[in-house]
Design an enzyme around this catalytic site. Structure first.
Site, PDB file in Angstrom:
ATOM      1  N   GLU A  95      14.652 -84.437 -34.461  1.00  0.00           N
ATOM      2  CA  GLU A  95      14.369 -85.625 -33.629  1.00  0.00           C
ATOM      3  C   GLU A  95      13.030 -86.174 -34.109  1.00  0.00           C
ATOM      4  O   GLU A  95      11.995 -85.557 -33.885  1.00  0.00           O
ATOM      5  CB  GLU A  95      14.288 -85.242 -32.149  1.00  0.00           C
ATOM      6  CG  GLU A  95      15.556 -84.676 -31.563  1.00  0.00           C
ATOM      7  CD  GLU A  95      16.708 -85.655 -31.541  1.00  0.00           C
ATOM      8  OE1 GLU A  95      16.467 -86.873 -31.624  1.00  0.00           O
ATOM      9  OE2 GLU A  95      17.855 -85.193 -31.465  1.00  0.00           O
ATOM     10  N   CYS A  98       7.806 -91.404 -28.958  1.00  0.00           N
ATOM     11  CA  CYS A  98       8.712 -91.718 -30.065  1.00  0.00           C
ATOM     12  C   CYS A  98       9.519 -92.966 -29.741  1.00  0.00           C
ATOM     13  O   CYS A  98       9.965 -93.678 -30.622  1.00  0.00           O
ATOM     14  CB  CYS A  98       9.612 -90.539 -30.359  1.00  0.00           C
ATOM     15  SG  CYS A  98      10.411 -89.915 -28.882  1.00  0.00           S
ATOM     16  N   GLU A 140      19.885 -84.517 -28.348  1.00  0.00           N
ATOM     17  CA  GLU A 140      19.453 -83.644 -27.268  1.00  0.00           C
ATOM     18  C   GLU A 140      19.900 -84.281 -25.958  1.00  0.00           C
ATOM     19  O   GLU A 140      20.455 -85.374 -25.946  1.00  0.00           O
ATOM     20  CB  GLU A 140      17.930 -83.469 -27.319  1.00  0.00           C
ATOM     21  CG  GLU A 140      17.517 -82.831 -28.632  1.00  0.00           C
ATOM     22  CD  GLU A 140      16.120 -82.243 -28.647  1.00  0.00           C
ATOM     23  OE1 GLU A 140      15.158 -83.006 -28.510  1.00  0.00           O
ATOM     24  OE2 GLU A 140      16.007 -81.012 -28.805  1.00  0.00           O
ATOM     25  N   ASN A 190       3.496 -84.758 -27.542  1.00  0.00           N
ATOM     26  CA  ASN A 190       3.498 -85.901 -26.619  1.00  0.00           C
ATOM     27  C   ASN A 190       4.288 -85.673 -25.329  1.00  0.00           C
ATOM     28  O   ASN A 190       4.004 -86.294 -24.316  1.00  0.00           O
ATOM     29  CB  ASN A 190       3.930 -87.185 -27.335  1.00  0.00           C
ATOM     30  CG  ASN A 190       5.337 -87.129 -27.843  1.00  0.00           C
ATOM     31  OD1 ASN A 190       5.900 -86.048 -28.017  1.00  0.00           O
ATOM     32  ND2 ASN A 190       5.916 -88.277 -28.095  1.00  0.00           N
TER      33      ASN A 190
END
Ligand code: NAD
Length: 511
Positions: free
Chosen positions: A265, A299, A479, A167
């Site tokens: 993640e 997400c 991150e 994505n």
């Protein structure tokens, strides 16, 4: 292994698409299997974007071996010099932004303004991480003993394996590769099989910017064939994974067996709260962008909108009105608001959840259908979909759909809204629209998530802040910003005793 190729791409012809190669030990090579796979445009599946290598364990092993060899030298290159290469890559990415954005729209469907943003995120990350090359600070601290010096320094980990989703196919790889490199690690990356071209473009830019041979390697292929062997390899010291929670669980447990550092993640089911006192126009604009941007395939997508009863009906009707007006189509057309689902499987999932929602008794307020006529005939398109009167316990309000399907949930008051927002397996992003500063600050404290927005939707992270979530969204790493430097380095504490005698910590206590 096939003969080494000198070019990254075998140029296609009008009826034969480009063939792209793996990059291992500074060479563009074919997969050992001799097999390839097609990358097709989800807005028009007649369009083959490219042919990519279908790699197996032998290719992964070769890439890891190259990275292990390259680490011996790369770790000794001064961090400011490593950073200069990353800075050069930032400038090159900025120059190539339009081309890479077009490639990305063609391979995964999101509209051009968003794919430009995806490349820009990598540019931003590169500039940020280039700056870190002259920081990477560690503490110096007084020793408890006289004539003794104490400090902690950051050391790279070694070979890092990276497995990424489709994505954000340049941005997410950049969040992993760039901090890893500036810290002195070497990398092997396996991009998602739906978006190998974008990650290929990023790796190619790093190579053009001067990253030495073996330091960055890309191996394309499928999860079980190409991703899985990375997790078992004894020379891999860290695994960084972004993807679904289901796959993340496997990545985490497998990596743990050989004590690899592992950053996960994972999925999200992000709530936006709209209170009675909200600026409704702003909330509607935010809801539309948060729910249908990237076709709901973020997400951080806004997938639950929790609306206080005083504005509930007005909000839902305006949202539906606007959702109906969104133009769905090929993202290469600048007038389009929302592109297709990334592939047929994702579209089927989206449509299945529409059926589940209806069966659960939620009210389908708009959308819910596949679009397959006219301009939509050859792509994986779907109407923007809004469910209203959703009960927070329903599956459509609990499970990650990853498509343009949003659930609107009525609530009584602020406390009720927070309770609904938190009562979920995931904890990535969250948002609240209110003009009450007390409620805004209470929400900042009480929403259990890695990110909270006040008066903005759940999407739109900036690269210099920590990015990640709680509960089933991850395993505690972040991150973005300094959190990435923390993941890609190991602390070493260094003591220098210049007293010329044995001094025993905790035992010899100076007067
Ligand atoms: P996915 O989990 O299906 O695949 C992600 C990657 O893992 C792909 O490269 C895939 O090939 C690989 N993979 C699959 N099975 C594997 C295995 N057994 N061993 C090793 N590798 C394997 O996810 P996706 O469909 O590509 O992406 C969508 C998911 O990613 C959503 O759940 C979304 O929420 C999540 N996501 C999370 C973030 C975040 O930062 N939290 C960001 C973007 C996407």
């Amino acid at each position: 292994m096939a003969d080494t190729l000198t070019s990254p791409v075998l140029a296609g012809t009008s009826n034969r698409p480009n063939i792209y190669h793996n990059f291992i030990d500074g060479e563009w090579v074919e997969a050992s299997t001799g097999e390839t796979f097609e990358n097709r445009n989800p807005a028009d599946t007649r369009d083959v974007v490219g042919i990519f290598q279908r790699s197996a364990k032998a290719d992964v092993d070769q890439a890891i071996d190259a990275a292990r060899q390259a680490f011996l030298k790369w770790r000794l290159v001064p961090a400011p010099r490593r950073a200069e290469i990353i800075y050069t890559a930032a400038e090159m990415l900025a120059e190539r932004k339009e081309d890479y954005a077009r490639d990305m729209t063609r391979e995964m469907g999101k509209v051009l303004k968003e794919t430009r943003g995806d490349v820009q995120e990598a540019v931003d990350t590169a500039y940020y991480m280039a700056g870190e090359g002259r920081r990477m600070f560690g503490p110096t601290t007084p020793s408890e003993l006289p004539n003794k010096f104490a400090m902690a320094v950051r050391h790279p980990l070694g070979v890092c394996a990276m497995i990424t989703p489709w994505n954000f196919p340049i941005a997410i790889p950049s969040w992993k590769l760039l901090p890893a490199l500036v810290c002195g690690n070497t990398c092997v990356i396996k991009p998602a099989q739906d978006t190998p071209l974008s990650t290929f473009n990023l790796v190619r830019t790093l190579v053009d910017a001067g990253v030495p041979k073996g330091v960055v390697n890309i191996v394309t292929g499928f999860g079980s064939e190409t991703g899985a062997p990375m997790l078992e390899h004894p020379e891999v010291r860290a695994v960084s994974f972004t993807g679904s929670s289901a796959v993340g669980r496997t990545i985490g447990t497998t990596s743990a067996k050989s004590f690899k550092h592992c950053s996960l993640e994972l999925g999200g089911k992000n709530p936006m709260i709209v209170l009675d006192d909200a600026n409704l126009e702003l909330a509607l604009e935010g809801a539309l962008w948060g729910a249908f941007g990237t076709t709901g395939q973020r997400c951080t997508a806004t997938s639950r909108i929790i609306v206080q009863k005083g504005v509930y009906h007005k909000f839902v009707h305006s949202l539906v009105d606007r959702a109906r007006k969104l133009r769905v189509g090929n993202g290469l057309d600048e007038s389009i608001d929302m592109g297709p689902a990334v592939n047929e499987k994702q579209l089927q999932t989206d449509l299945e959840y529409v059926e589940i929602g209806k069966q659960e008794g939620a009210k389908l307020a708009c959308g819910g259908n596949r679009l397959e006529k006219g301009d939509h005939a050859h792509g994986w398109f779907m109407e923007p979909t809004v469910f209203m009167d959703v009960n927070p316990k329903m599956r459509i309000a609990q499970e990650e759909i990853f498509g343009p399907v949003v659930s609107v949930i009525p609530c009584e008051n602020f406390e009720d809204a927070i309770q609904i927002a938190n009562n979920i397996e995931y904890g990535l992003s969250s948002a609240i629209y209110t003009r009450d500063v007390n409620k805004a600050f209470s929400a900042m404290r009480d929403l259990y998530a890695g990110i909270t927005y006040i008066n903005a939707p759940t999407i739109g992270a900036e690269v210099h802040l920590p990015f990640g979530g709680v509960k089933a969204t991850g395993n505690g790493h972040r991150e973005g910003g300094i959190g990435a430097i923390d993941f890609y380095t190991e602390w070493k504490s260094v003591y220098v005793d210049y007293s010329d005698r044995l001094q025993r910590a905790q035992i010899d206590r100076p007067e």
